[in-house]
Design a protein around this motif. Structure first.
Motif, PDB file in Angstrom:
ATOM      1  N   LYS A  69      28.038  77.057  87.448  1.00  0.00           N
ATOM      2  CA  LYS A  69      28.108  76.280  86.218  1.00  0.00           C
ATOM      3  C   LYS A  69      26.713  76.056  85.635  1.00  0.00           C
ATOM      4  O   LYS A  69      25.742  75.914  86.367  1.00  0.00           O
ATOM      5  CB  LYS A  69      28.769  74.931  86.489  1.00  0.00           C
ATOM      6  CG  LYS A  69      30.219  75.060  86.867  1.00  0.00           C
ATOM      7  CD  LYS A  69      30.830  73.697  87.022  1.00  0.00           C
ATOM      8  CE  LYS A  69      32.297  73.841  87.371  1.00  0.00           C
ATOM      9  NZ  LYS A  69      32.952  72.536  87.458  1.00  0.00           N
ATOM     10  N   LYS A  70      26.661  76.000  84.299  1.00  0.00           N
ATOM     11  CA  LYS A  70      25.399  75.729  83.616  1.00  0.00           C
ATOM     12  C   LYS A  70      25.161  74.220  83.594  1.00  0.00           C
ATOM     13  O   LYS A  70      26.102  73.444  83.399  1.00  0.00           O
ATOM     14  CB  LYS A  70      25.458  76.208  82.164  1.00  0.00           C
ATOM     15  CG  LYS A  70      25.510  77.695  82.000  1.00  0.00           C
ATOM     16  CD  LYS A  70      25.504  78.027  80.521  1.00  0.00           C
ATOM     17  CE  LYS A  70      25.670  79.502  80.300  1.00  0.00           C
ATOM     18  NZ  LYS A  70      25.677  79.834  78.869  1.00  0.00           N
ATOM     19  N   PRO A  71      23.922  73.820  83.717  1.00  0.00           N
ATOM     20  CA  PRO A  71      23.634  72.381  83.576  1.00  0.00           C
ATOM     21  C   PRO A  71      23.810  71.966  82.113  1.00  0.00           C
ATOM     22  O   PRO A  71      23.651  72.772  81.183  1.00  0.00           O
ATOM     23  CB  PRO A  71      22.183  72.253  84.025  1.00  0.00           C
ATOM     24  CG  PRO A  71      21.611  73.622  83.963  1.00  0.00           C
ATOM     25  CD  PRO A  71      22.749  74.586  84.083  1.00  0.00           C
ATOM     26  N   SER A  72      24.146  70.709  81.915  1.00  0.00           N
ATOM     27  CA  SER A  72      24.405  70.216  80.564  1.00  0.00           C
ATOM     28  C   SER A  72      23.191  70.364  79.652  1.00  0.00           C
ATOM     29  O   SER A  72      23.338  70.602  78.446  1.00  0.00           O
ATOM     30  CB  SER A  72      24.874  68.764  80.606  1.00  0.00           C
ATOM     31  OG  SER A  72      23.894  67.940  81.188  1.00  0.00           O
ATOM     32  N   SER A  73      22.003  70.260  80.183  1.00  0.00           N
ATOM     33  CA  SER A  73      20.806  70.405  79.344  1.00  0.00           C
ATOM     34  C   SER A  73      20.709  71.816  78.761  1.00  0.00           C
ATOM     35  O   SER A  73      20.301  71.997  77.609  1.00  0.00           O
ATOM     36  CB  SER A  73      19.548  70.084  80.142  1.00  0.00           C
ATOM     37  OG  SER A  73      19.411  70.973  81.234  1.00  0.00           O
ATOM     38  N   ILE A 122      23.285  73.810  78.158  1.00  0.00           N
ATOM     39  CA  ILE A 122      24.354  73.904  77.157  1.00  0.00           C
ATOM     40  C   ILE A 122      23.909  73.236  75.860  1.00  0.00           C
ATOM     41  O   ILE A 122      24.117  73.772  74.766  1.00  0.00           O
ATOM     42  CB  ILE A 122      25.659  73.287  77.689  1.00  0.00           C
ATOM     43  CG1 ILE A 122      26.188  74.121  78.858  1.00  0.00           C
ATOM     44  CG2 ILE A 122      26.704  73.191  76.581  1.00  0.00           C
ATOM     45  CD1 ILE A 122      27.349  73.481  79.600  1.00  0.00           C
ATOM     46  N   ARG A 123      23.247  72.058  75.972  1.00  0.00           N
ATOM     47  CA  ARG A 123      22.749  71.384  74.768  1.00  0.00           C
ATOM     48  C   ARG A 123      21.716  72.238  74.039  1.00  0.00           C
ATOM     49  O   ARG A 123      21.706  72.313  72.814  1.00  0.00           O
ATOM     50  CB  ARG A 123      22.143  70.028  75.138  1.00  0.00           C
ATOM     51  CG  ARG A 123      23.176  68.915  75.235  1.00  0.00           C
ATOM     52  CD  ARG A 123      22.500  67.546  75.281  1.00  0.00           C
ATOM     53  NE  ARG A 123      22.024  67.181  76.617  1.00  0.00           N
ATOM     54  CZ  ARG A 123      22.811  66.769  77.609  1.00  0.00           C
ATOM     55  NH1 ARG A 123      24.110  66.693  77.428  1.00  0.00           N
ATOM     56  NH2 ARG A 123      22.301  66.445  78.772  1.00  0.00           N
ATOM     57  N   ASP A 124      20.857  72.912  74.779  1.00  0.00           N
ATOM     58  CA  ASP A 124      19.861  73.805  74.170  1.00  0.00           C
ATOM     59  C   ASP A 124      20.547  74.943  73.421  1.00  0.00           C
ATOM     60  O   ASP A 124      20.143  75.304  72.312  1.00  0.00           O
ATOM     61  CB  ASP A 124      18.916  74.380  75.229  1.00  0.00           C
ATOM     62  CG  ASP A 124      17.948  73.352  75.797  1.00  0.00           C
ATOM     63  OD1 ASP A 124      17.764  72.290  75.164  1.00  0.00           O
ATOM     64  OD2 ASP A 124      17.381  73.624  76.884  1.00  0.00           O
ATOM     65  N   GLU A 125      21.582  75.524  74.028  1.00  0.00           N
ATOM     66  CA  GLU A 125      22.321  76.611  73.383  1.00  0.00           C
ATOM     67  C   GLU A 125      23.007  76.116  72.115  1.00  0.00           C
ATOM     68  O   GLU A 125      23.002  76.809  71.087  1.00  0.00           O
ATOM     69  CB  GLU A 125      23.344  77.204  74.345  1.00  0.00           C
ATOM     70  CG  GLU A 125      22.719  77.997  75.476  1.00  0.00           C
ATOM     71  CD  GLU A 125      23.743  78.515  76.479  1.00  0.00           C
ATOM     72  OE1 GLU A 125      24.962  78.451  76.198  1.00  0.00           O
ATOM     73  OE2 GLU A 125      23.324  78.991  77.545  1.00  0.00           O
ATOM     74  N   ILE A 126      23.583  74.910  72.175  1.00  0.00           N
ATOM     75  CA  ILE A 126      24.231  74.328  70.994  1.00  0.00           C
ATOM     76  C   ILE A 126      23.211  74.123  69.881  1.00  0.00           C
ATOM     77  O   ILE A 126      23.480  74.440  68.717  1.00  0.00           O
ATOM     78  CB  ILE A 126      24.943  73.010  71.358  1.00  0.00           C
ATOM     79  CG1 ILE A 126      26.170  73.301  72.231  1.00  0.00           C
ATOM     80  CG2 ILE A 126      25.356  72.247  70.108  1.00  0.00           C
ATOM     81  CD1 ILE A 126      26.823  72.065  72.822  1.00  0.00           C
ATOM     82  N   ALA A 127      22.035  73.614  70.219  1.00  0.00           N
ATOM     83  CA  ALA A 127      20.989  73.391  69.219  1.00  0.00           C
ATOM     84  C   ALA A 127      20.576  74.708  68.556  1.00  0.00           C
ATOM     85  O   ALA A 127      20.401  74.776  67.335  1.00  0.00           O
ATOM     86  CB  ALA A 127      19.780  72.709  69.860  1.00  0.00           C
ATOM     87  N   LYS A 128      20.447  75.767  69.354  1.00  0.00           N
ATOM     88  CA  LYS A 128      20.090  77.080  68.807  1.00  0.00           C
ATOM     89  C   LYS A 128      21.186  77.594  67.880  1.00  0.00           C
ATOM     90  O   LYS A 128      20.907  78.136  66.807  1.00  0.00           O
ATOM     91  CB  LYS A 128      19.843  78.088  69.930  1.00  0.00           C
ATOM     92  CG  LYS A 128      18.560  77.852  70.691  1.00  0.00           C
ATOM     93  CD  LYS A 128      18.418  78.833  71.838  1.00  0.00           C
ATOM     94  CE  LYS A 128      17.206  78.527  72.698  1.00  0.00           C
ATOM     95  NZ  LYS A 128      17.087  79.433  73.857  1.00  0.00           N
ATOM     96  N   LEU A 129      22.432  77.429  68.287  1.00  0.00           N
ATOM     97  CA  LEU A 129      23.549  77.879  67.453  1.00  0.00           C
ATOM     98  C   LEU A 129      23.636  77.079  66.159  1.00  0.00           C
ATOM     99  O   LEU A 129      23.927  77.645  65.093  1.00  0.00           O
ATOM    100  CB  LEU A 129      24.869  77.794  68.221  1.00  0.00           C
ATOM    101  CG  LEU A 129      25.039  78.805  69.353  1.00  0.00           C
ATOM    102  CD1 LEU A 129      26.292  78.491  70.168  1.00  0.00           C
ATOM    103  CD2 LEU A 129      25.099  80.222  68.803  1.00  0.00           C
ATOM    104  N   GLN A 130      23.355  75.775  66.230  1.00  0.00           N
ATOM    105  CA  GLN A 130      23.374  74.958  65.015  1.00  0.00           C
ATOM    106  C   GLN A 130      22.287  75.413  64.045  1.00  0.00           C
ATOM    107  O   GLN A 130      22.510  75.453  62.834  1.00  0.00           O
ATOM    108  CB  GLN A 130      23.200  73.479  65.363  1.00  0.00           C
ATOM    109  CG  GLN A 130      24.444  72.878  65.986  1.00  0.00           C
ATOM    110  CD  GLN A 130      24.239  71.450  66.461  1.00  0.00           C
ATOM    111  OE1 GLN A 130      23.134  71.062  66.849  1.00  0.00           O
ATOM    112  NE2 GLN A 130      25.314  70.677  66.452  1.00  0.00           N
ATOM    113  N   GLU A 131      21.143  75.780  64.562  1.00  0.00           N
ATOM    114  CA  GLU A 131      20.065  76.284  63.706  1.00  0.00           C
ATOM    115  C   GLU A 131      20.457  77.628  63.078  1.00  0.00           C
ATOM    116  O   GLU A 131      20.212  77.870  61.894  1.00  0.00           O
ATOM    117  CB  GLU A 131      18.767  76.425  64.510  1.00  0.00           C
ATOM    118  CG  GLU A 131      17.577  76.833  63.676  1.00  0.00           C
ATOM    119  CD  GLU A 131      17.212  75.839  62.591  1.00  0.00           C
ATOM    120  OE1 GLU A 131      16.666  76.286  61.565  1.00  0.00           O
ATOM    121  OE2 GLU A 131      17.479  74.632  62.739  1.00  0.00           O
ATOM    122  N   GLN A 132      21.086  78.491  63.865  1.00  0.00           N
ATOM    123  CA  GLN A 132      21.554  79.777  63.336  1.00  0.00           C
ATOM    124  C   GLN A 132      22.592  79.554  62.240  1.00  0.00           C
ATOM    125  O   GLN A 132      22.575  80.235  61.211  1.00  0.00           O
ATOM    126  CB  GLN A 132      22.152  80.628  64.449  1.00  0.00           C
ATOM    127  CG  GLN A 132      21.146  81.194  65.411  1.00  0.00           C
ATOM    128  CD  GLN A 132      21.805  81.964  66.553  1.00  0.00           C
ATOM    129  OE1 GLN A 132      22.999  82.233  66.543  1.00  0.00           O
ATOM    130  NE2 GLN A 132      21.007  82.331  67.552  1.00  0.00           N
TER     131      GLN A 132
END
Length: 98
Positions: free
Chosen positions: A2-6, A8-18
């Motif tokens: 499993k990925k750590p929540s931090s 996942i949050r980084d990936e979400i932030a990158k996707l939001q910027e995209q």
């Protein structure tokens, strides 16, 4: 594993910027087209303009709009003009036009 929540949050932030960048590109493209079509020069209520854009999007999304030369082949008898506005500001479809 499993990925750590931090992470996942980084990936979400990158996707939001995209997503933000993609929406900006789309808005600029549509804005340029609208200006070329002369929409910047006419006085029109924002609600009416949005209704006209929604009508146009619906036509393309559901395949009612056809490329040049293709309109007659499909037998579509729908008007190519945007819908009329009723007193409440909602779009009405134009049917029965000759």
């Amino acid at each position: 594993m499993k990925k750590p929540s931090s992470k996942i949050r980084d990936e979400i932030a990158k996707l939001q910027e995209q997503l933000k960048l993609a929406e900006t590109r789309e808005a600029e493209r549509i804005g340029r087209i609208a200006l070329k079509a002369g929409l910047g020069e006419i006085e029109i209520d924002e609600g009416e303009l949005q209704a006209a854009f929604e009508y146009l999007a619906k036509r393309f999304r559901y395949g009612e709009a056809r490329s040049t030369g293709d309109r007659k082949a499909g037998g579509a008898r729908e008007s190519s003009s945007p819908p009329a506005q009723n007193s409440s500001g909602e779009a009405e479809s134009r049917t029965g036009e000759a």
